[in-house]
Design a protein around this motif. Sequence first.
Motif, mmCIF file in Angstrom:
data_model
loop_
_atom_site.group_PDB
_atom_site.id
_atom_site.type_symbol
_atom_site.label_atom_id
_atom_site.label_comp_id
_atom_site.label_asym_id
_atom_site.label_seq_id
_atom_site.Cartn_x
_atom_site.Cartn_y
_atom_site.Cartn_z
ATOM 1 N N ALA A 178 -1.433 24.607 -33.678
ATOM 2 C CA ALA A 178 -2.219 23.240 -33.368
ATOM 3 C C ALA A 178 -2.445 22.720 -32.523
ATOM 4 O O ALA A 178 -1.859 21.983 -31.065
ATOM 5 C CB ALA A 178 -1.357 22.149 -34.247
ATOM 6 N N ALA A 196 -6.221 16.529 -34.449
ATOM 7 C CA ALA A 196 -5.540 17.706 -35.081
ATOM 8 C C ALA A 196 -6.286 18.589 -35.074
ATOM 9 O O ALA A 196 -6.654 18.593 -36.544
ATOM 10 C CB ALA A 196 -4.469 17.815 -35.734
ATOM 11 N N LEU A 197 -6.361 20.098 -34.781
ATOM 12 C CA LEU A 197 -7.429 21.399 -35.089
ATOM 13 C C LEU A 197 -6.414 22.289 -35.451
ATOM 14 O O LEU A 197 -5.559 22.410 -35.228
ATOM 15 C CB LEU A 197 -8.207 21.768 -34.229
ATOM 16 C CG LEU A 197 -9.159 20.564 -33.767
ATOM 17 C CD1 LEU A 197 -9.962 21.217 -33.261
ATOM 18 C CD2 LEU A 197 -10.197 20.375 -35.772
ATOM 19 N N PHE A 198 -6.108 23.325 -36.103
ATOM 20 C CA PHE A 198 -5.855 24.324 -36.731
ATOM 21 C C PHE A 198 -6.481 25.394 -35.950
ATOM 22 O O PHE A 198 -7.603 24.949 -36.385
ATOM 23 C CB PHE A 198 -4.897 24.370 -38.649
ATOM 24 C CG PHE A 198 -4.698 25.089 -38.522
ATOM 25 C CD1 PHE A 198 -2.925 24.883 -39.315
ATOM 26 C CD2 PHE A 198 -5.176 26.565 -39.150
ATOM 27 C CE1 PHE A 198 -2.113 26.123 -39.676
ATOM 28 C CE2 PHE A 198 -4.095 27.931 -38.480
ATOM 29 C CZ PHE A 198 -2.532 27.472 -39.558
ATOM 30 N N TYR A 222 -7.548 21.637 -42.850
ATOM 31 C CA TYR A 222 -7.489 23.156 -43.070
ATOM 32 C C TYR A 222 -6.132 23.440 -43.515
ATOM 33 O O TYR A 222 -5.667 23.077 -43.507
ATOM 34 C CB TYR A 222 -8.320 24.160 -42.367
ATOM 35 C CG TYR A 222 -8.145 25.506 -42.247
ATOM 36 C CD1 TYR A 222 -8.891 26.270 -43.092
ATOM 37 C CD2 TYR A 222 -6.872 26.149 -41.883
ATOM 38 C CE1 TYR A 222 -8.882 27.296 -43.409
ATOM 39 C CE2 TYR A 222 -6.784 27.246 -42.360
ATOM 40 C CZ TYR A 222 -7.490 28.288 -43.428
ATOM 41 O OH TYR A 222 -7.128 29.573 -43.171
ATOM 42 N N ARG A 223 -5.611 24.143 -44.323
ATOM 43 C CA ARG A 223 -4.591 24.680 -44.938
ATOM 44 C C ARG A 223 -4.272 26.060 -45.083
ATOM 45 O O ARG A 223 -5.131 26.909 -45.802
ATOM 46 C CB ARG A 223 -4.193 23.904 -46.009
ATOM 47 C CG ARG A 223 -3.008 23.605 -47.043
ATOM 48 C CD ARG A 223 -2.740 22.799 -47.810
ATOM 49 N NE ARG A 223 -1.515 23.108 -48.494
ATOM 50 C CZ ARG A 223 -0.821 21.905 -48.498
ATOM 51 N NH1 ARG A 223 -0.791 21.209 -47.183
ATOM 52 N NH2 ARG A 223 0.517 22.032 -49.127
ATOM 53 N N LEU A 224 -3.268 26.382 -44.452
ATOM 54 C CA LEU A 224 -2.917 27.544 -44.596
ATOM 55 C C LEU A 224 -2.400 28.331 -45.376
ATOM 56 O O LEU A 224 -0.866 27.630 -45.294
ATOM 57 C CB LEU A 224 -3.003 28.490 -43.432
ATOM 58 C CG LEU A 224 -2.579 30.377 -42.923
ATOM 59 C CD1 LEU A 224 -3.573 31.240 -43.708
ATOM 60 C CD2 LEU A 224 -2.343 30.647 -41.828
ATOM 61 N N GLN A 225 -2.515 29.012 -47.063
ATOM 62 C CA GLN A 225 -1.427 28.844 -48.075
ATOM 63 C C GLN A 225 -1.050 30.115 -48.073
ATOM 64 O O GLN A 225 -1.577 30.913 -48.273
ATOM 65 C CB GLN A 225 -1.662 27.905 -48.716
ATOM 66 C CG GLN A 225 -0.372 27.705 -49.863
ATOM 67 C CD GLN A 225 -1.052 26.213 -50.428
ATOM 68 O OE1 GLN A 225 -1.687 25.924 -50.334
ATOM 69 N NE2 GLN A 225 0.222 26.179 -51.659
#
Lengths: 228, 228
Positions: A178, A196-198, A222-225
């Motif tokens: 992050a 805050a950038l992923f 953005y969400r990594l799942q």
Amino acid sequence: MISGWEGIREEVLRRIRVRDWPPGETIPTEEELAAEFGVARATVNRALRELAGAGVLERRRKAGTRVALLPVRKATLDIPVIRQEVEARGQVHGFTLLTRTEGAPPVPVASRLGLGPSARAIYLETLHLADGRPFVFETRWLNPAVLPKPLPDFGVVSANEWLVAHVSYETGDIAFTAEAADAREAAVLGVAEGAALFVTERTTWTAEAAITLVRLAHVPGYRLQTMI
Amino acid sequence: MISGWEGIREEVLRRIRVRDWPPGETIPTEEELAAEFGVARATVNRALRELAGAGVLERRRKAGTRVALLPVRKATLDIPVIRQEVEARGQVHGFTLLTRTEGAPPVPVASRLGLGPSARAIYLETLHLADGRPFVFETRWLNPAVLPKPLPDFGVVSANEWLVAHVSYETGDIAFTAEAADAREAAVLGVAEGAALFVTERTTWTAEAAITLVRLAHVPGYRLQTMI
DNA sequence: GAGTGGTCTAGACCACCTC
DNA sequence: AGGTGGTCTAGACCACTCT
């Protein structure tokens, strides 16, 4: 009735869950389980090998198979091409090539690519869009020495897709962090500086030489799942 | 000389890399490859099955085995217990239980845990330390209905480790995001408000019911890394 | 219907590791 | 030194799915 290696895997999991076989305990040998379930040892082996790969069991020759005390759970992430990722959300993918230059990369980049101090590399900045809105800001260094010729116009074909289609298989590493958006990232992605950038960073290699170093800065939210 | 399933896997990879078998192409059947390499079909099967699992090949009965056109690369992440993660960096792990309350969780938490509106849950806030410095701020909801009794003093045993030792196996999902530190997180972690935090969110389930929902906010600079 | 991968078997040998 | 998992074999049957 238990049958097949998947049935055996589930039965072993059940026994672990109900604490017939608590954490740290040695479970019966493959041979014993094969006899109990009435299958060949290879079938038991397949089931236990899967569970060991998932971190549920620990296996050592001679010592036997134990239920993991502190299971290191394994999560598998799918790393798709960005276009597929956007389309999987039901959005339209687009991209714009913002910068293309060529020259000696900065020292940290050169070292991570395993390039000498005077080697030249291609540098690309690409903005990926989802439904026309900024989605990912991609900055990429390419090692031209190992790329098949001719190189395409990266304004028309995204480097991402050209590489997977023309450099068939590679190893590499991937890291997630992050980070706060710097001025340039903020301007390109249309967010506030410091947001805050992923960030995903990948290095990929052929058998001998580095191919590319890429940094993907995802728009906030953005969400990594994945499933465990 | 090629031998063993790992040798066959490497040879197949080599042929893909040098474009003997370009993306999209159907490769020979297991039987043909077994004849060529002088091994049993099961050995070829093992090698090709691994490559399909890694996303390099696509296999369908009757249709055969093809080199993936847009390989969805799979990355495997290890999800260790926080103490192990800290100790793996050569640092000393510690933790402080900051808050422990019990009551009806907020609606979004209750729904993700699959709890009714009046169900009670345990809420814990824990700060994990590495060499005495803040490392991870953990906020956790526990479903007491499915936990084995008696519950420990979570100020002495971290919920993280107590769960892996006492609730043997569970499924769940995991997600990673980048988020700006809110006032509380900033204070607890000792960083500026708005700092970019790497956040992990996990929900874990037994076969029927939710066990816990946990959010781990990592101190800036945290890096989640793996090989591809 | 027929070709291909998925799985299983019974047996064997080997590599590794604990005892 | 011996027990355990790791792998391989040759054969078989089955499940899926394309034609």
